[in-house]
Design an enzyme around this catalytic site. Structure first.
Site, short mmCIF file in Angstrom:
data_model
loop_
_atom_site.label_atom_id
_atom_site.label_comp_id
_atom_site.label_asym_id
_atom_site.label_seq_id
_atom_site.Cartn_x
_atom_site.Cartn_y
_atom_site.Cartn_z
N GLY A 46 0.84 -1.36 -0.29
CA GLY A 46 0.39 -0.07 -0.22
C GLY A 46 0.81 1.14 0.21
N GLN A 51 2.19 9.88 0.75
CA GLN A 51 4.11 9.39 1.46
C GLN A 51 5.24 9.90 0.53
OE1 GLN A 51 2.27 5.39 2.07
NE2 GLN A 51 4.83 5.18 2.75
N CYS A 91 5.77 -0.08 6.98
CA CYS A 91 5.27 0.94 5.84
C CYS A 91 7.22 1.87 5.42
CB CYS A 91 5.83 2.05 6.98
SG CYS A 91 4.85 3.71 6.27
N LEU A 92 6.29 1.14 4.17
CA LEU A 92 7.47 2.16 3.21
C LEU A 92 8.55 3.36 3.92
CD1 LEU A 92 5.77 1.06 -0.55
CD2 LEU A 92 7.78 -0.08 1.16
N HIS A 133 -4.45 1.20 7.57
CA HIS A 133 -2.55 2.16 7.52
C HIS A 133 -2.97 3.40 6.83
CE1 HIS A 133 1.18 1.21 7.78
NE2 HIS A 133 1.57 1.95 6.52
N GLU A 134 -2.87 3.21 5.82
CA GLU A 134 -2.78 4.06 3.68
C GLU A 134 -4.02 5.10 5.08
OE1 GLU A 134 -0.64 3.43 2.08
OE2 GLU A 134 -0.72 1.70 3.60
N HIS A 137 -2.74 7.66 6.90
CA HIS A 137 -1.09 8.52 6.15
C HIS A 137 -1.54 10.05 5.72
CE1 HIS A 137 2.93 6.34 6.31
NE2 HIS A 137 2.04 5.36 5.73
#
Ligand code: ZN
Length: 167
Positions: A46, A51, A91-92, A133-134, A137
């Protein structure tokens, strides 16, 4: 398409609250395509526009094994959250860090698709976690914000060490 640079925690730009997408045009479609390419390349399941330093409410997700089920959510909102689950998240924007976070087990999400059509989707398990989670963000929240201050401090110093090694 192009790969986009991903912001790393604790970059303050990860704390910005994203604005709703006002118009779904070629710019937004290109952003979604570039974000998908960046997510697959990373690799991740994701990615939120926040991000990649674009503060508009758009996320891409693909939790399939084969990486052939791309979901694009524009202006997503959670209309229903039920149950609870605790899973290990990464997480990226927080490379190499994984920790347990409590999330709803089932969610219903309302969003616009790339044609601007209003859609509703029910999700559970990993996909439900990823959606929460997204959307976090987009609201300026990184998963480590759900952890204790002590853990957050440890993660920051670990990432700072990594940055020195790779710089
Ligand atoms: Zn993330």
């Amino acid at each position: 398409m192009a790969l986009l640079p991903i912001l790393r925690f604790p970059d303050p730009r990860l704390k910005k609250v994203a604005q709703p997408v006002a118009k779904i045009d070629d710019g937004i479609r290109k952003l979604a395509a570039d974000m998908a390419e960046t997510m697959y390349e990373a690799p991740g399941i994701g990615l939120a526009a926040t991000q990649v330093d674009v503060h508009q409410r758009l996320v891409v997700i693909d939790t399939s094994e084969e990486k052939n089920d791309l979901l694009v959510f524009i202006n997503p909102t959670l209309s229903r959250c039920e149950g609870q689950q605790v899973g290990e998240e990464g997480c990226l924007s927080v490379p190499g860090i994984y920790d347990k976070v409590e999330r709803a087990e089932r969610v219903t999400i309302k969003y616009l698709d790339l044609d601007g059509k209003a859609q509703t989707m029910a999700a559970e398990g990993l996909l439900a976690v990823c959606i929460q989670h997204e959307i976090d963000h987009l609201d300026g929240i990184v998963f480590v914000d759900h952890l204790s201050q002590l853990k957050q401090g440890r993660i920051k110093s670990k990432l700072a060490k990594q940055a020195r090694v790779t710089a």
